[in-house]
Scaffold this motif. Structure first.
Motif, mmCIF file in Angstrom:
data_model
loop_
_atom_site.group_PDB
_atom_site.id
_atom_site.type_symbol
_atom_site.label_atom_id
_atom_site.label_comp_id
_atom_site.label_asym_id
_atom_site.label_seq_id
_atom_site.Cartn_x
_atom_site.Cartn_y
_atom_site.Cartn_z
ATOM 1 N N UNK A 415 0.705 -1.226 0.133
ATOM 2 C CA UNK A 415 0.061 0.001 0.093
ATOM 3 C C UNK A 415 0.809 1.331 -0.022
ATOM 4 N N UNK A 416 2.072 1.219 0.704
ATOM 5 C CA UNK A 416 3.069 2.443 0.704
ATOM 6 C C UNK A 416 3.331 2.670 -0.655
ATOM 7 N N UNK A 417 3.310 1.867 -1.527
ATOM 8 C CA UNK A 417 3.905 2.261 -3.061
ATOM 9 C C UNK A 417 3.026 3.372 -3.620
ATOM 10 N N UNK A 418 1.731 3.275 -3.316
ATOM 11 C CA UNK A 418 0.892 4.054 -4.032
ATOM 12 C C UNK A 418 0.708 5.454 -3.239
ATOM 13 N N UNK A 419 1.400 5.766 -2.087
ATOM 14 C CA UNK A 419 1.318 6.767 -1.578
ATOM 15 C C UNK A 419 1.984 8.267 -2.164
ATOM 16 N N UNK A 433 5.599 0.930 -12.922
ATOM 17 C CA UNK A 433 7.203 0.277 -12.447
ATOM 18 C C UNK A 433 6.839 -0.418 -11.261
ATOM 19 N N UNK A 434 5.814 -0.147 -10.355
ATOM 20 C CA UNK A 434 5.745 -0.701 -9.007
ATOM 21 C C UNK A 434 5.092 -2.260 -9.146
ATOM 22 N N UNK A 435 4.678 -2.571 -10.325
ATOM 23 C CA UNK A 435 4.028 -3.910 -10.607
ATOM 24 C C UNK A 435 5.056 -4.808 -10.292
ATOM 25 N N UNK A 436 6.091 -4.789 -11.284
ATOM 26 C CA UNK A 436 7.238 -5.879 -10.870
ATOM 27 C C UNK A 436 7.770 -5.906 -9.482
ATOM 28 N N UNK A 437 7.736 -4.920 -8.804
ATOM 29 C CA UNK A 437 7.981 -5.106 -7.260
ATOM 30 C C UNK A 437 6.916 -6.043 -6.430
ATOM 31 N N UNK A 438 5.789 -5.657 -6.811
ATOM 32 C CA UNK A 438 4.755 -6.337 -6.128
ATOM 33 C C UNK A 438 4.825 -7.925 -6.347
ATOM 34 N N UNK A 440 7.217 -9.561 -7.302
ATOM 35 C CA UNK A 440 8.671 -10.166 -6.966
ATOM 36 C C UNK A 440 8.287 -10.513 -5.125
ATOM 37 N N UNK A 441 7.744 -9.491 -4.589
ATOM 38 C CA UNK A 441 7.465 -9.554 -3.038
ATOM 39 C C UNK A 441 6.539 -10.724 -2.917
ATOM 40 N N UNK A 442 5.372 -11.005 -3.530
ATOM 41 C CA UNK A 442 4.618 -12.066 -3.617
ATOM 42 C C UNK A 442 5.083 -13.242 -3.907
ATOM 43 N N UNK A 443 6.010 -13.325 -4.840
ATOM 44 C CA UNK A 443 6.598 -14.823 -5.302
ATOM 45 C C UNK A 443 7.697 -14.978 -4.026
ATOM 46 N N UNK A 444 8.511 -14.251 -3.388
ATOM 47 C CA UNK A 444 9.336 -14.621 -2.392
ATOM 48 C C UNK A 444 8.437 -15.097 -1.146
ATOM 49 N N UNK A 445 7.366 -14.447 -0.915
ATOM 50 C CA UNK A 445 6.617 -14.875 0.156
ATOM 51 C C UNK A 445 5.923 -16.364 0.006
ATOM 52 N N UNK A 446 5.901 -16.713 -1.123
ATOM 53 C CA UNK A 446 5.263 -18.072 -1.491
ATOM 54 C C UNK A 446 6.416 -19.019 -1.660
ATOM 55 N N UNK A 447 7.822 -18.720 -1.711
ATOM 56 C CA UNK A 447 8.673 -19.622 -1.735
ATOM 57 C C UNK A 447 8.853 -20.653 -0.807
ATOM 58 N N UNK A 448 8.677 -20.100 0.521
ATOM 59 C CA UNK A 448 8.772 -20.846 1.706
ATOM 60 C C UNK A 448 7.739 -22.167 1.707
ATOM 61 N N UNK A 449 6.788 -22.093 0.938
ATOM 62 C CA UNK A 449 5.999 -23.370 0.879
ATOM 63 C C UNK A 449 6.333 -24.297 -0.181
#
Length: 465
Positions: A415-419, A433-438, A440-449
């Motif tokens: 959410x802070x990306x759009x402030x 430009x913020x879409x690739x960042x989002x 990547x963040x979601x991708x690394x959050x799911x790597x643990x599974x």
């Protein structure tokens, strides 16, 4: 869909013949386990289990085809791997109330044989002429998966579920036609039958979380595949990793099931003790994918003596046969096809012709109403999976807290990306430009599974098969 999956009821004299493709709603006879055995079980009712079953395996062969790989070597042409013959013309017959042990050295195809009999192979790898039940050929692995229960060597159990919950979730997947009350009655009956009432509310556990013992875990695994009351039960090394007492209890449990329910049990085993051998009806000894003995323990002892050997006092006949397996294989007179050929015909009491619709769900005969019922069944399974997943997450306090914080931090971070981003062309470019960042963040959050993916896939296949 219901008409396709459920065959019509037969007369009272043929009720037991439908049990291959139906589930009994009545509680099963209980077993009162003693401190060391389970064979003090009450006799079953005469009208409940009177259908006899015959499992015939004729000239079963299996060849492992190598995977096609692309060679990147420019120096020499790589050699194409040749097909590997795992099983060569396996044949045997077993009937109700019999325990058949598949024995042999490592790598002789014991697990492969059990997996084929359980229908755990691809359709193109299955020979429809090799396996028949009550003299009716099995035309597809789907039929065998519906008839046979298969207990793998590894215990695919969730450690944060109790024993009762494990069996209840299995009942929800496999007994969807039952009401919740009937499923609970079936689970309670099975807990009593397996001698697990005293640990019904204990967690299964694993290496990190203390739970039930190894023998009790194996009994839970057997219960998961017995929940739909299969007439044929296949087990891949059920005594592996157990002490002698726990192994004996597992075999005694299987023996009581065979005698009380008139079921067929086929299992592979390594180094059985003297006490285990007395519960076995037949021994199927394999060597290099071929049968070298098919018969009782007395016949094996007689064959060994004919070869000029004397069984040492510290070994039983099966253990000694592993030491002279080459001589048994070279003798040639051990195994004759005439032994498995039976003269009397077997009555065709298994299922009506309409059952083919239940096996071939994808056929064009299934109507639009059947498709909607299938979608509804899938939705129910997804809800069961979500319920089980939430229960596991909630019980793992540290993981539950970590997931909650992860969701909160990730949400605030995204959410802070759009402030303070404008609505002009520059703001649109920044949002893009913020879409690739989002991502990547979601991708690394799911790597643990990812580490749990293989275990979850095996568990799901075990639950819905």
């Amino acid at each position: 869909m219901a008409a396709c999956l459920n065959p019509p009821r037969l007369s009272s004299t043929e009720d037991d013949s439908v049990i291959l493709f139906s589930t009994s709603n009545s509680p099963q006879d209980s077993i009162s386990p003693s401190s060391s055995s389970f064979h003090h079980s009450p006799p079953p009712s005469l009208h409940q289990f009177r259908t006899a079953y015959k499992l015939s395996v004729r000239n079963l062969s299996y060849t492992l085809q190598p995977y096609k790989t692309t060679s990147f070597s420019f120096c020499h042409q790589s050699k194409t791997p040749e097909p590997l013959n795992i099983l060569n013309s396996i044949s045997f017959v077993t009937r109700s109330s019999e325990i058949v042990v598949v024995a042999g050295p490592s790598g002789t195809g014991k697990s492969t044989l059990l997996r084929i009999m359980a229908g755990r192979v691809k359709d193109e790898e299955f020979d429809p002429r090799s396996i028949s039940i009550n003299d009716l050929p099995m035309t597809s692995p789907a039929q065998l998966r519906k008839i046979c229960g298969f207990v793998a060597q590894e215990d695919n159990l969730l450690p944060m579920l109790t024993v009762r919950e494990t069996l209840l979730f299995s009942a929800k997947f496999r007994l969807k036609e039952m009401t919740p009350k009937d499923r609970e009655l079936r689970v309670e009956s099975l807990l009593q039958e397996l001698g697990l009432l005293h640990v019904a509310h204990s967690f299964v556990g694993d290496e990190e979380n203390r739970g039930i013992s190894g023998g009790e875990r194996k009994r839970v695994s057997i219960g998961v595949d017995m929940i739909h009351n299969p007439p044929i039960l296949l087990l891949d090394e059920p005594t592996s990793g157990l002490d002698s007492t726990s192994a004996l209890q597992v075999i005694e449990l299987l023996s009581s099931i065979v005698k009380a329910k008139q079921r067929i049990v086929v299992l592979s085993i390594h180094q059985p003790s003297y006490r285990i051998l007395q519960y076995v009806s037949k021994f199927l000894i394999l060597s290099h994918g071929s049968v070298v003995h098919n018969g009782s323990l007395e016949q094996l002892e007689e064959t060994i003596s004919k070869l000029g050997f004397q069984i040492p006092t510290q070994l039983n006949a099966l253990e000694f046969s592993m030491e002279i397996i080459r001589r048994l294989e070279d003798s040639g007179s051990m195994y004759e096809t005439s032994i498995i050929e039976e003269k009397e015909p077997f009555p065709h009491l298994m299922w009506p012709e309409e059952e083919n619709c239940g096996i071939q769900i994808a056929q064009s005969q299934c109507t639009k109403e059947s498709f909607s019922s299938l979608c509804y069944a899938y939705l129910i399974e997804i809800l069961f999976l979500c319920s089980r997943f939430w229960k596991i997450i909630y019980r793992t306090k540290q993981l539950f807290l970590a997931r909650t914080l992860q969701a909160l931090v990730g949400g605030f971070g995204l959410g802070s990306v759009y402030v303070k981003i404008g609505r002009d062309e520059g703001g649109v470019a920044e949002r893009t430009q913020s879409i690739p960042f989002c991502l990547h963040l979601l991708h690394f959050c799911g790597v643990a599974h990812c580490a749990h993916g293989k275990f979850s896939c095996a568990l799901l296949k075990c639950s819905i098969s």
